[in-house]
Every structure is written in structure tokens, then in C-alpha cells.
Design a protein around this motif. Structure first.
Motif, PDB file in Angstrom:
ATOM      1  N   UNK A 133       0.853  -1.197   0.000  1.00  0.00           N
ATOM      2  CA  UNK A 133       0.000   0.000   0.000  1.00  0.00           C
ATOM      3  C   UNK A 133       0.882   1.238   0.000  1.00  0.00           C
ATOM      4  N   UNK A 134       0.496   2.246  -0.754  1.00  0.00           N
ATOM      5  CA  UNK A 134       1.242   3.505  -0.825  1.00  0.00           C
ATOM      6  C   UNK A 134       0.787   4.438   0.289  1.00  0.00           C
ATOM      7  N   UNK A 135       1.747   5.066   0.949  1.00  0.00           N
ATOM      8  CA  UNK A 135       1.449   6.107   1.931  1.00  0.00           C
ATOM      9  C   UNK A 135       1.647   7.441   1.232  1.00  0.00           C
ATOM     10  N   UNK A 136       0.575   8.206   1.090  1.00  0.00           N
ATOM     11  CA  UNK A 136       0.640   9.477   0.377  1.00  0.00           C
ATOM     12  C   UNK A 136       0.385  10.613   1.359  1.00  0.00           C
ATOM     13  N   UNK A 137       1.372  11.495   1.514  1.00  0.00           N
ATOM     14  CA  UNK A 137       1.218  12.655   2.385  1.00  0.00           C
ATOM     15  C   UNK A 137       0.420  13.722   1.640  1.00  0.00           C
ATOM     16  N   UNK A 138      -0.752  14.030   2.155  1.00  0.00           N
ATOM     17  CA  UNK A 138      -1.619  15.051   1.561  1.00  0.00           C
ATOM     18  C   UNK A 138      -1.391  16.419   2.191  1.00  0.00           C
ATOM     19  N   UNK A 139      -0.799  16.416   3.387  1.00  0.00           N
ATOM     20  CA  UNK A 139      -0.560  17.647   4.121  1.00  0.00           C
ATOM     21  C   UNK A 139       0.531  17.372   5.135  1.00  0.00           C
ATOM     22  N   UNK A 140       1.502  18.294   5.225  1.00  0.00           N
ATOM     23  CA  UNK A 140       2.528  18.128   6.242  1.00  0.00           C
ATOM     24  C   UNK A 140       3.904  18.557   5.780  1.00  0.00           C
ATOM     25  N   UNK A 141       4.897  18.083   6.526  1.00  0.00           N
ATOM     26  CA  UNK A 141       6.303  18.404   6.263  1.00  0.00           C
ATOM     27  C   UNK A 141       7.030  17.111   5.905  1.00  0.00           C
ATOM     28  N   UNK A 142       7.916  17.182   4.917  1.00  0.00           N
ATOM     29  CA  UNK A 142       8.630  15.993   4.454  1.00  0.00           C
ATOM     30  C   UNK A 142      10.008  16.376   3.938  1.00  0.00           C
TER      31      UNK A 142
END
Length: 162
Positions: free
Chosen positions: A88-97
Motif C-alpha cells: 500500500x502507498x502512503x501518500x502525504x496530503x498535508x505536512x512536512x517531508x
């Protein structure tokens, strides 16, 4: 032991920083169009996660591919893992990376984040992160800014949809 004289490394591409502010969604990869790196912008096509492709507009960016946690591999060096498209892909929709900065233009605090969508080369792949438009070959990602300069390895923190 390593001594850091001036600045510690910015992080590992795809690692979510300041996790309290992050919104991460579980999505399904499109195995026919594999995403090859963590920390790159991705799009959703027919409900599946795909990498940015040549000619894509900035408006197709759905989020950034985040490293899954916990993740550890004895075969991969730190920051060198390839996403497993069977998972499964973890997709950051909002935040810091932390992301990998490509090309020669330096990132600056609150500077715009661009994604390459034309004329790729070895150090500047399609879907790669850059700090300038590069003669129109890159498009500005809405709501995404650099949080400072990149470290010696080209890793830099971004804020997305904050």
C-alpha cells in the motif's frame, strides 16, 4: 562516530517530519506505472497512485509519496529503498517531508517547489523536485514551499498544504 561541525543532515527523502501536522492516506499503487522513489509528488489516475509523467500540469499533484513506518531493510542503504508497488502507498496530503532537490538552483526558505515535467536528464528526472522553473520544464506545485536550504546531499524539508 561522525561529528557534525555546522549542520546535521536534513533527513531521508520521503521521511515525514513533524508527524503531528501530517495527513497521510493509504492508497493503492498502479503496478503498470511504478513510483521509483520516496519523497516525490504523485498523482491519482483511475483510483491508483502513479508518478508524475511528462507534460503533466501542477494541478495533478495529489500528494507526496511517504516512506512507510516501520520500514527497515538489510539490503538497502539509508534512503536508497525503492517503493514496493505490491504494498500500500502512503501518500502525504498535508505536512512536512524531506525530499531530494535536483538541479543547481538552491532552495530558499519559503521558496516555491517545482516538479520537472519535461526534458529529463540523469540528474533531473521527470517528477523530480527543483527550486526553479528551468526554462518552463518544471511547474510550480501549489501550496508547497521549501523550509530552508538543502543539506550537502541535496535533501531539503518542504511544507505541503500547510
Amino acid at each position: 562516530m561522525v561529528a557534525f561541525k555546522y549542520r546535521i543532515p536534513a533527513g531521508i527523502p520521503g521521511a515525514v517530519n513533524r508527524a503531528v501536522q501530517a495527513t497521510i492516506e493509504a492508497q493503492v499503487y498502479d503496478a503498470a506505472f511504478p513510483v521509483l522513489l520516496y519523497g516525490v509528488p504523485v498523482k491519482i489516475v483511475s483510483g491508483l497512485v502513479r508518478p508524475i509523467a511528462s507534460g503533466d500540469a501542477a494541478t495533478v499533484v495529489y500528494g507526496f509519496l511517504a516512506r512507510p513506518y516501520p520500514a527497515n531493510s538489510s539490503q538497502d542503504g539509508l534512503g536508497a529503498a525503492v517503493p514496493n508497488v505490491a504494498a500500500i502507498a502512503d501518500v502525504m496530503r498535508r505536512g512536512y517531508m524531506t525530499v531530494k532537490l535536483n538541479n543547481v538552483t538552491a532552495a530558499t526558505k519559503n521558496g516555491g517547489v517545482y516538479v520537472r515535467q519535461a526534458d529529463p536528464t540523469g540528474p533531473t528526472p521527470i517528477g523530480g523536485i527543483e527550486a526553479a522553473a528551468d526554462a518552463g520544464d518544471c511547474v510550480l506545485i501549489p501550496g508547497c514551499v521549501f523550509m530552508g536550504p538543502a543539506d550537502a546531499d541535496g535533501n531539503v524539508e518542504i511544507a505541503y498544504n500547510i
